[in-house]
Design a protein around this motif. Structure first.
Motif, PDB file in Angstrom:
ATOM      1  N   GLY A  82      -9.150  25.942 -30.803  1.00 50.26           N
ATOM      2  CA  GLY A  82      -8.095  26.814 -31.305  1.00 50.26           C
ATOM      3  C   GLY A  82      -8.548  27.444 -32.608  1.00 50.26           C
ATOM      4  O   GLY A  82      -9.602  28.045 -32.685  1.00 50.26           O
ATOM      5  N   GLY A  83      -7.772  27.285 -33.644  1.00 53.44           N
ATOM      6  CA  GLY A  83      -8.151  27.856 -34.934  1.00 53.44           C
ATOM      7  C   GLY A  83      -8.702  26.832 -35.891  1.00 53.44           C
ATOM      8  O   GLY A  83      -9.076  27.175 -37.014  1.00 53.44           O
ATOM      9  N   SER A  84      -8.751  25.573 -35.502  1.00 51.10           N
ATOM     10  CA  SER A  84      -9.192  24.553 -36.443  1.00 51.10           C
ATOM     11  C   SER A  84     -10.475  23.873 -35.971  1.00 51.10           C
ATOM     12  O   SER A  84     -10.783  23.835 -34.788  1.00 51.10           O
ATOM     13  N   THR A  85     -11.197  23.319 -36.922  1.00 50.23           N
ATOM     14  CA  THR A  85     -12.452  22.634 -36.640  1.00 50.23           C
ATOM     15  C   THR A  85     -12.237  21.138 -36.788  1.00 50.23           C
ATOM     16  O   THR A  85     -11.691  20.679 -37.794  1.00 50.23           O
ATOM     17  N   TYR A  86     -12.677  20.378 -35.792  1.00 48.89           N
ATOM     18  CA  TYR A  86     -12.555  18.923 -35.821  1.00 48.89           C
ATOM     19  C   TYR A  86     -13.939  18.305 -35.905  1.00 48.89           C
ATOM     20  O   TYR A  86     -14.899  18.823 -35.340  1.00 48.89           O
ATOM     21  N   GLN A  87     -14.017  17.190 -36.603  1.00 51.37           N
ATOM     22  CA  GLN A  87     -15.244  16.402 -36.641  1.00 51.37           C
ATOM     23  C   GLN A  87     -15.155  15.389 -35.500  1.00 51.37           C
ATOM     24  O   GLN A  87     -14.406  14.422 -35.581  1.00 51.37           O
ATOM     25  N   VAL A  88     -15.900  15.641 -34.437  1.00 53.15           N
ATOM     26  CA  VAL A  88     -15.809  14.821 -33.228  1.00 53.15           C
ATOM     27  C   VAL A  88     -16.943  13.800 -33.221  1.00 53.15           C
ATOM     28  O   VAL A  88     -18.108  14.172 -33.334  1.00 53.15           O
ATOM     29  N   PRO A  89     -16.613  12.499 -33.117  1.00 52.09           N
ATOM     30  CA  PRO A  89     -17.681  11.498 -33.059  1.00 52.09           C
ATOM     31  C   PRO A  89     -18.386  11.509 -31.697  1.00 52.09           C
ATOM     32  O   PRO A  89     -17.730  11.594 -30.659  1.00 52.09           O
ATOM     33  N   ILE A  90     -19.719  11.471 -31.726  1.00 51.59           N
ATOM     34  CA  ILE A  90     -20.505  11.415 -30.496  1.00 51.59           C
ATOM     35  C   ILE A  90     -21.567  10.331 -30.642  1.00 51.59           C
ATOM     36  O   ILE A  90     -21.977  10.006 -31.763  1.00 51.59           O
ATOM     37  N   GLU A  91     -21.987   9.787 -29.512  1.00 55.75           N
ATOM     38  CA  GLU A  91     -23.065   8.803 -29.535  1.00 55.75           C
ATOM     39  C   GLU A  91     -24.390   9.522 -29.741  1.00 55.75           C
ATOM     40  O   GLU A  91     -24.577  10.639 -29.285  1.00 55.75           O
ATOM     41  N   VAL A  92     -25.310   8.860 -30.427  1.00 48.34           N
ATOM     42  CA  VAL A  92     -26.609   9.449 -30.734  1.00 48.34           C
ATOM     43  C   VAL A  92     -27.626   8.929 -29.730  1.00 48.34           C
ATOM     44  O   VAL A  92     -27.708   7.719 -29.484  1.00 48.34           O
ATOM     45  N   GLU A 141     -22.388   5.508 -44.047  1.00 48.59           N
ATOM     46  CA  GLU A 141     -21.470   6.630 -44.274  1.00 48.59           C
ATOM     47  C   GLU A 141     -21.241   7.407 -42.982  1.00 48.59           C
ATOM     48  O   GLU A 141     -20.118   7.807 -42.675  1.00 48.59           O
ATOM     49  N   THR A 142     -22.313   7.608 -42.219  1.00 48.82           N
ATOM     50  CA  THR A 142     -22.203   8.328 -40.948  1.00 48.82           C
ATOM     51  C   THR A 142     -21.308   7.572 -39.978  1.00 48.82           C
ATOM     52  O   THR A 142     -20.461   8.162 -39.304  1.00 48.82           O
ATOM     53  N   HIS A 143     -21.460   6.246 -39.920  1.00 45.26           N
ATOM     54  CA  HIS A 143     -20.638   5.435 -39.031  1.00 45.26           C
ATOM     55  C   HIS A 143     -19.181   5.431 -39.483  1.00 45.26           C
ATOM     56  O   HIS A 143     -18.266   5.468 -38.647  1.00 45.26           O
ATOM     57  N   LYS A 144     -18.955   5.386 -40.807  1.00 44.56           N
ATOM     58  CA  LYS A 144     -17.575   5.416 -41.317  1.00 44.56           C
ATOM     59  C   LYS A 144     -16.898   6.733 -40.986  1.00 44.56           C
ATOM     60  O   LYS A 144     -15.723   6.764 -40.635  1.00 44.56           O
ATOM     61  N   MET A 145     -17.664   7.835 -41.107  1.00 40.74           N
ATOM     62  CA  MET A 145     -17.117   9.152 -40.789  1.00 40.74           C
ATOM     63  C   MET A 145     -16.742   9.218 -39.309  1.00 40.74           C
ATOM     64  O   MET A 145     -15.683   9.738 -38.948  1.00 40.74           O
ATOM     65  N   ALA A 146     -17.589   8.677 -38.442  1.00 41.39           N
ATOM     66  CA  ALA A 146     -17.300   8.672 -37.006  1.00 41.39           C
ATOM     67  C   ALA A 146     -16.088   7.800 -36.709  1.00 41.39           C
ATOM     68  O   ALA A 146     -15.243   8.160 -35.871  1.00 41.39           O
ATOM     69  N   GLU A 147     -15.977   6.677 -37.390  1.00 39.50           N
ATOM     70  CA  GLU A 147     -14.847   5.770 -37.179  1.00 39.50           C
ATOM     71  C   GLU A 147     -13.543   6.411 -37.645  1.00 39.50           C
ATOM     72  O   GLU A 147     -12.503   6.280 -36.995  1.00 39.50           O
ATOM     73  N   ALA A 148     -13.610   7.144 -38.770  1.00 33.48           N
ATOM     74  CA  ALA A 148     -12.410   7.786 -39.303  1.00 33.48           C
ATOM     75  C   ALA A 148     -11.914   8.909 -38.389  1.00 33.48           C
ATOM     76  O   ALA A 148     -10.715   9.181 -38.339  1.00 33.48           O
ATOM     77  N   ASN A 149     -12.822   9.554 -37.673  1.00 29.11           N
ATOM     78  CA  ASN A 149     -12.454  10.671 -36.802  1.00 29.11           C
ATOM     79  C   ASN A 149     -12.384  10.263 -35.329  1.00 29.11           C
ATOM     80  O   ASN A 149     -12.508  11.117 -34.452  1.00 29.11           O
ATOM     81  N   LYS A 150     -12.175   8.984 -35.096  1.00 29.63           N
ATOM     82  CA  LYS A 150     -12.118   8.469 -33.729  1.00 29.63           C
ATOM     83  C   LYS A 150     -10.969   9.108 -32.928  1.00 29.63           C
ATOM     84  O   LYS A 150     -11.050   9.220 -31.712  1.00 29.63           O
ATOM     85  N   ALA A 151      -9.951   9.566 -33.614  1.00 31.36           N
ATOM     86  CA  ALA A 151      -8.797  10.159 -32.944  1.00 31.36           C
ATOM     87  C   ALA A 151      -9.167  11.464 -32.233  1.00 31.36           C
ATOM     88  O   ALA A 151      -8.482  11.882 -31.298  1.00 31.36           O
ATOM     89  N   PHE A 152     -10.243  12.109 -32.675  1.00 30.70           N
ATOM     90  CA  PHE A 152     -10.645  13.380 -32.078  1.00 30.70           C
ATOM     91  C   PHE A 152     -11.710  13.210 -30.993  1.00 30.70           C
ATOM     92  O   PHE A 152     -12.319  14.184 -30.568  1.00 30.70           O
ATOM     93  N   ALA A 153     -11.920  11.972 -30.554  1.00 25.52           N
ATOM     94  CA  ALA A 153     -12.976  11.712 -29.562  1.00 25.52           C
ATOM     95  C   ALA A 153     -12.694  12.403 -28.241  1.00 25.52           C
ATOM     96  O   ALA A 153     -13.623  12.687 -27.485  1.00 25.52           O
ATOM     97  N   HIS A 154     -11.443  12.738 -27.943  1.00 23.91           N
ATOM     98  CA  HIS A 154     -11.132  13.388 -26.675  1.00 23.91           C
ATOM     99  C   HIS A 154     -11.585  14.844 -26.648  1.00 23.91           C
ATOM    100  O   HIS A 154     -11.579  15.470 -25.603  1.00 23.91           O
ATOM    101  N   TYR A 155     -12.019  15.397 -27.789  1.00 22.16           N
ATOM    102  CA  TYR A 155     -12.585  16.742 -27.827  1.00 22.16           C
ATOM    103  C   TYR A 155     -14.077  16.757 -27.537  1.00 22.16           C
ATOM    104  O   TYR A 155     -14.706  17.797 -27.612  1.00 22.16           O
ATOM    105  N   ARG A 156     -14.625  15.592 -27.235  1.00 23.22           N
ATOM    106  CA  ARG A 156     -16.061  15.493 -26.962  1.00 23.22           C
ATOM    107  C   ARG A 156     -16.440  16.367 -25.781  1.00 23.22           C
ATOM    108  O   ARG A 156     -15.713  16.464 -24.813  1.00 23.22           O
ATOM    109  N   TYR A 157     -17.605  16.996 -25.859  1.00 25.17           N
ATOM    110  CA  TYR A 157     -18.040  17.831 -24.738  1.00 25.17           C
ATOM    111  C   TYR A 157     -19.185  17.239 -23.988  1.00 25.17           C
ATOM    112  O   TYR A 157     -19.623  16.201 -24.125  1.00 25.17           O
TER     113      TYR A 157
END
Length: 157
Positions: A82-92, A141-157
């Motif tokens: 949409g109009g907003s940007t989400y930080q989506v956690p992905i596996e590396v 820090e990277t893991h904490k950021m991914a954990e904090a944005n876990k709610a946006f995991a459904h936007y994963r592509y």
């Protein structure tokens, strides 16, 4: 990028001393302005310093442990919905994780105080193998950021 064919991953030849592809990838990442011999010399000096400081341990084991401790399992990727940007956690993936670990180890070695790059790299490798240092902090820090944005995991592509 071809539309149909899958690009084959190029694998570097193993390094001449330890016969390790990981070491060769690390040296290639260290290299500046195409000066591979300078990068190799600095890397092998750093491993010699690690061997002096730890006495009985194999420096290649310490290097492998340092890379393993710094390799991230998750990262965040910006995804516009949409109009907003989400930080989506992905596996590396494994190869990207090792590349990130090498990048962080080298960058934090360059920031450290010390006389030569070999001294700074050896200090960073020892810290990372013990689970301390700036590179391990970056992974956390990277893991904490991914954990904090876990709610946006459904936007994963």
């Amino acid at each position: 990028m071809p539309r149909r064919n899958i690009i084959e991953k190029r694998v570097p030849n193993p390094d001449p001393i330890f016969n390790s592809q990981l070491v060769q990838r690390f040296v290639n990442r260290m290299m500046q302005r195409g000066k591979k011999s300078v990068a190799q010399k600095a890397f092998y000096e750093a491993l010699d310093l690690v061997k002096e400081r730890t006495k009985q341990q194999d420096p290649l084991d310490i290097f492998n442990r340092a890379v393993r401790n710094v390799t991230p399992l998750l990262e965040v990727k910006a995804r516009r919905v949409g109009g907003s940007t989400y930080q989506v956690p992905i596996e590396v993936k494994q190869s990207r994780g090792v590349a990130l670990a090498a990048q962080w180890l080298i960058a934090n070695s360059r920031k450290r105080p010390g006389r030569t790059f070999a001294e700074r790299l050896s200090g960073e490798l020892l810290d990372a193998s013990n689970g301390a240092g700036a590179s391990v902090r970056k992974k956390d820090e990277t893991h904490k950021m991914a954990e904090a944005n876990k709610a946006f995991a459904h936007y994963r592509y």
